[in-house]
Motif scaffolding. Structure first.
Motif, PDB file in Angstrom:
ATOM      1  N   GLY A  91      43.655 -19.900  65.277  1.00 20.19           N
ATOM      2  CA  GLY A  91      44.301 -18.693  65.799  1.00 20.19           C
ATOM      3  C   GLY A  91      45.803 -18.662  65.671  1.00 20.19           C
ATOM      4  N   GLY A  92      46.392 -19.556  64.859  1.00 18.78           N
ATOM      5  CA  GLY A  92      47.846 -19.622  64.781  1.00 18.78           C
ATOM      6  C   GLY A  92      48.390 -20.561  65.844  1.00 18.78           C
ATOM      7  N   SER A  93      49.663 -20.822  65.792  1.00 20.47           N
ATOM      8  CA  SER A  93      50.282 -21.815  66.659  1.00 20.47           C
ATOM      9  C   SER A  93      50.179 -21.449  68.139  1.00 20.47           C
ATOM     10  CB  SER A  93      51.765 -21.983  66.305  1.00 20.47           C
ATOM     11  OG  SER A  93      52.402 -22.791  67.268  1.00 20.47           O
ATOM     12  N   PRO A  94      49.455 -22.233  68.926  1.00 22.05           N
ATOM     13  CA  PRO A  94      49.368 -21.961  70.365  1.00 22.05           C
ATOM     14  C   PRO A  94      50.698 -22.198  71.075  1.00 22.05           C
ATOM     15  CG  PRO A  94      48.274 -24.028  69.854  1.00 22.05           C
ATOM     16  CD  PRO A  94      48.639 -23.407  68.549  1.00 22.05           C
ATOM     17  N   LEU A  95      51.495 -23.134  70.559  1.00 26.94           N
ATOM     18  CA  LEU A  95      52.790 -23.411  71.180  1.00 26.94           C
ATOM     19  C   LEU A  95      53.741 -22.229  71.019  1.00 26.94           C
ATOM     20  CD1 LEU A  95      53.383 -27.148  70.153  1.00 26.94           C
ATOM     21  CD2 LEU A  95      52.424 -26.236  72.266  1.00 26.94           C
ATOM     22  N   THR A  96      53.662 -21.575  69.858  1.00 23.78           N
ATOM     23  CA  THR A  96      54.497 -20.381  69.648  1.00 23.78           C
ATOM     24  C   THR A  96      54.117 -19.286  70.626  1.00 23.78           C
ATOM     25  OG1 THR A  96      54.745 -20.902  67.288  1.00 23.78           O
ATOM     26  CG2 THR A  96      55.203 -18.630  67.961  1.00 23.78           C
ATOM     27  N   ARG A  97      52.811 -19.068  70.810  1.00 24.86           N
ATOM     28  CA  ARG A  97      52.365 -18.008  71.731  1.00 24.86           C
ATOM     29  C   ARG A  97      52.788 -18.312  73.165  1.00 24.86           C
ATOM     30  NH1 ARG A  97      47.625 -18.721  68.809  1.00 24.86           N
ATOM     31  NH2 ARG A  97      46.455 -19.497  70.606  1.00 24.86           N
ATOM     32  N   ILE A  98      52.715 -19.583  73.554  1.00 27.40           N
ATOM     33  CA  ILE A  98      53.147 -19.974  74.902  1.00 27.40           C
ATOM     34  C   ILE A  98      54.635 -19.712  75.072  1.00 27.40           C
ATOM     35  CG2 ILE A  98      53.586 -22.009  76.354  1.00 27.40           C
ATOM     36  CD1 ILE A  98      50.862 -23.085  75.454  1.00 27.40           C
ATOM     37  N   CYS A  99      55.430 -20.120  74.072  1.00 23.07           N
ATOM     38  CA  CYS A  99      56.886 -19.907  74.137  1.00 23.07           C
ATOM     39  C   CYS A  99      57.238 -18.424  74.199  1.00 23.07           C
ATOM     40  CB  CYS A  99      57.569 -20.554  72.939  1.00 23.07           C
ATOM     41  SG  CYS A  99      57.553 -22.367  72.975  1.00 23.07           S
ATOM     42  N   GLN A 100      56.482 -17.596  73.476  1.00 26.64           N
ATOM     43  CA  GLN A 100      56.747 -16.149  73.491  1.00 26.64           C
ATOM     44  C   GLN A 100      56.570 -15.571  74.893  1.00 26.64           C
ATOM     45  OE1 GLN A 100      53.984 -14.931  70.450  1.00 26.64           O
ATOM     46  NE2 GLN A 100      55.514 -15.024  68.813  1.00 26.64           N
ATOM     47  N   SER A 108      59.036 -13.407  79.616  1.00 26.88           N
ATOM     48  CA  SER A 108      59.076 -13.380  81.080  1.00 26.88           C
ATOM     49  C   SER A 108      60.498 -13.591  81.600  1.00 26.88           C
ATOM     50  CB  SER A 108      58.164 -14.459  81.669  1.00 26.88           C
ATOM     51  OG  SER A 108      56.837 -14.267  81.273  1.00 26.88           O
ATOM     52  N   LEU A 109      61.193 -14.535  81.012  1.00 28.90           N
ATOM     53  CA  LEU A 109      62.566 -14.816  81.434  1.00 28.90           C
ATOM     54  C   LEU A 109      63.502 -13.650  81.135  1.00 28.90           C
ATOM     55  CD1 LEU A 109      62.865 -18.564  80.322  1.00 28.90           C
ATOM     56  CD2 LEU A 109      62.713 -17.683  82.658  1.00 28.90           C
ATOM     57  N   ARG A 110      63.270 -12.986  80.004  1.00 26.31           N
ATOM     58  CA  ARG A 110      64.101 -11.822  79.664  1.00 26.31           C
ATOM     59  C   ARG A 110      63.928 -10.686  80.667  1.00 26.31           C
ATOM     60  NH1 ARG A 110      63.440 -11.395  73.020  1.00 26.31           N
ATOM     61  NH2 ARG A 110      65.405 -12.492  72.536  1.00 26.31           N
ATOM     62  N   LYS A 111      62.741 -10.656  81.303  1.00 29.87           N
ATOM     63  CA  LYS A 111      62.459  -9.564  82.250  1.00 29.87           C
ATOM     64  C   LYS A 111      62.362 -10.083  83.682  1.00 29.87           C
ATOM     65  CE  LYS A 111      59.646  -7.248  78.728  1.00 29.87           C
ATOM     66  NZ  LYS A 111      58.277  -6.827  78.364  1.00 29.87           N
ATOM     67  N   TYR A 112      63.151 -11.111  84.000  1.00 32.17           N
ATOM     68  CA  TYR A 112      63.012 -11.716  85.336  1.00 32.17           C
ATOM     69  C   TYR A 112      63.344 -10.745  86.459  1.00 32.17           C
ATOM     70  CZ  TYR A 112      68.104 -12.339  85.656  1.00 32.17           C
ATOM     71  OH  TYR A 112      69.463 -12.134  85.725  1.00 32.17           O
TER      72      TYR A 112
END
Length: 572
Positions: free
Chosen positions: A241-250, A255-259
């Motif tokens: 399914g593609g990089s799971p670490l990338t999806r987690i980081c996204q 979330s941080l951008r919209k805190y």
């Protein structure tokens, strides 16, 4: 409609990349090849590793503390490298090709280890009196081989159990009920391999030679590879399914951008892809859950992001509910994961302190002249597992099912908790035995005897209890981390569960280092001297028993808090 029923609904495909046909692929048609592979691979692994601490002491001429530490460090690494294999499987290659490619590295490492123990110039030099000395180069070759094996097993460990479970359609109730049984028999096959390793191969290493002792596991690993490839046409494969670490980081970044953004009370206002299927390849959509709401901010659409309707949104600013729930699922697993570390530390003692304890006991079988290698006592752990798996699968589950109404009898968390409780008694058993042994040594002045007159078979209860605990905790953990992982992160989740064994090994190594440092002050021999008759290994077992009790209390708290994942729909 009848034709659609012939195909799986969880997104799996056959070896050609076509939708998997239920009648031709998967279930118990495919599992024998996977179970055969696991049996032979575990025979190879345990055949090489069970007696490793003795090899370090007798051939590389290391002290008890150093040999124990090196064994723990290497064994721990074998359970850290699965993070590498899992990432490659989930992101790029898929489980099938990851197992295939890392197996080649594994076989190469096994071959090099065999050469390092059998070829003149590469193997340590031994004197007539039995003492051996390894040069720096010889030790380096040995450890290079061991860490190649650690890398190779890193691609196999996290994928094989998940790959076997993939053979059962999550969205077919008739198939799904067999999945729990698969994990039981998967662990059973592990222990069939371990049984041969801890009996026959350990004896060969101690009585025939290390060249044969390491060579036979190398051949077993080659057989494991052949078994795996033999079932290729019958397997069901989950698409990477593609990089799971990338999806987690996204999700974290969004979330941080919209805190400062408020999460709407109505979950339907959170962003999700309009398609019936998830945007993540090979994964079903996940329903929204109410905990860890901070991460929901990543799925809140702001006015500037509402224009994405004409195209795909920027995943670093706006993610789907399914992607958010992927991260939540992993975060929720972490407290449960942490409680497995102390159990793994207890489990590690079988190839460590139990072996060193057994070395100082009478290794004769009855009154005969046959001596059983101390590491071979691990056979009773294996026999315990082989005894309890069928009983659990055929007796305990049906009985518990009537009491609880749960299709699996016990929930996975209940099963794990029971195992943690049982493991406490293994350390108590080992501690009591060592206390009694040391009293006999002191009373009769047996300090300098290589083997004091107390049968090594008094160790059997501590091995048998750990085996029983394994059936509950380790198998429950395997199933739990597979079931609760997002579809496209199951290898990563399996690897995460395996890291508890790694950290358990490292914790064991750390405890040995700390205990040795503190207990040897002012010229004292300490808890774990080379001659355990002068030590207090029983104190070490008491320490682990207390840690296990505290760990069980923490587990009960976090298990009560846990929220299970919820899928939305099928793939087809």
């Amino acid at each position: 409609m009848a034709e659609e029923d012939n195909y799986t609904k969880d997104g799996t495909v056959d070896y050609r990349g076509n939708p998997a046909n239920k009648k031709k692929t998967g279930t118990w048609k495919a599992c024998p090849f996977i179970l055969g592979n696991e049996c032979c691979e575990r025979l190879a692994y345990y055949g090489m590793s069970s007696n490793l601490v003795i090899y370090f002491k007798t051939r590389l001429n290391q002290t008890s503390a150093t040999a124990s530490k090196n064994q723990s460090d290497w064994s721990g690494t074998c359970y850290i490298t699965p993070l590498i294999g899992a990432f490659v499987a989930d992101a790029y290659l898929g489980r099938y090709w990851t197992i295939a490619s890392f197996s080649i590295i594994y076989v190469f490492g096994m071959t090099l280890l065999t050469l390092s123990a059998s070829v003149s110039g590469m193997k340590p030099t031994c004197e007539d009196n039995g003492s051996c000395h390894a040069t720096h180069t010889q030790s380096t070759i040995c450890f290079l081989a061991l860490y190649l094996i650690a890398l190779g097993t890193g691609g196999i460990k996290p994928c094989v159990s998940s790959y076997g479970a993939d053979q059962f359609d999550d969205d077919d109730e008739a198939e799904k009920k067999h999945k729990s049984s698969f994990f039981n028999w998967f662990y059973f096959s592990i222990n069939v391999g371990a049984l041969i390793a801890s009996s026959v191969l350990v004896w060969i290493q101690d009585n025939v030679g290390w060249g044969w002792g390491f060579g036979i596991p190398a051949v077993a690993m080659a057989i494991a590879v052949v078994s795996f490839f033999s079932g290729t046409r019958r397997y069901r494969n989950q698409k990477p399914g593609g990089s799971p670490l990338t999806r987690i980081c996204q999700v974290v970044v969004a979330s941080l951008r919209k805190y400062r953004v408020e999460v709407p009370a109505d979950k339907s206002r959170l962003y999700e892809t309009p398609d019936a299927e998830s945007a993540i390849k090979g994964s079903r959509k996940l329903d929204h859950t109410d905990d860890l709401r901070f991460f929901d901010k990543a799925a809140v659409e702001t006015e500037t992001e509402s224009d994405h309707k004409k195209g795909s949104p920027d995943p670093w600013r706006l993610t789907s509910v399914t992607q958010v729930e992927e991260l939540k699922a992993i975060v929720r697993l972490l407290p449960i994961w942490a409680t497995g570390i102390v159990f793994a530390t207890v489990y590690n003692q079988m190839g460590n302190m139990f072996v060193l304890q057994g070395q100082r006991m009478d290794t004769r079988v009855g009154t005969s002249s046959f001596h059983i290698p101390p590491a071979s006592l691990g056979i009773f752990d294996t026999l315990s597992v082989l005894f309890w798996v069928p009983i659990y699968d055929r007796a305990i589950v049906p009985f518990a099912r009537k009491l609880t109404g749960n299709k699996n009898g016990l929930t996975q968390l209940q099963r794990m908790g029971i195992g943690l409780f049982i493991s406490i008694f293994s350390m108590i058993s080992a501690g009591v035995l060592e206390t009694v042994r040391l009293r006999i040594v002191k009373r009769n002045n047996y300090y300098d005897l290589d083997e004091m007159p107390m049968s090594i078979f008094w160790q059997v209860p501590q091995y048998f209890i750990i085996g029983c605990a394994e059936v509950f905790t380790f198998i429950g953990q395997l199933e739990f981390f597979y079931e609760q992982a997002p579809d496209a992160m199951r290898s990563m989740s399996s690897a995460l569960s395996l890291t508890t064994v790694a950290l358990g090994n490292y914790l064991s190594s750390l405890l040995v280092t700390i205990v040795t440092s503190i207990s040897t002050k002012n010229g004292k021999l300490g808890w774990i001297p080379d001659n355990l008759n002068y030590g207090h290994v029983n104190y070490f077992f008491w320490l682990l028993a207390v840690m296990s009790v505290l760990n069980l209390a923490v587990f009960m708290v976090v298990a009560r808090w846990y929220t299970y994942k919820k899928t939305v729909e099928t793939m087809r």
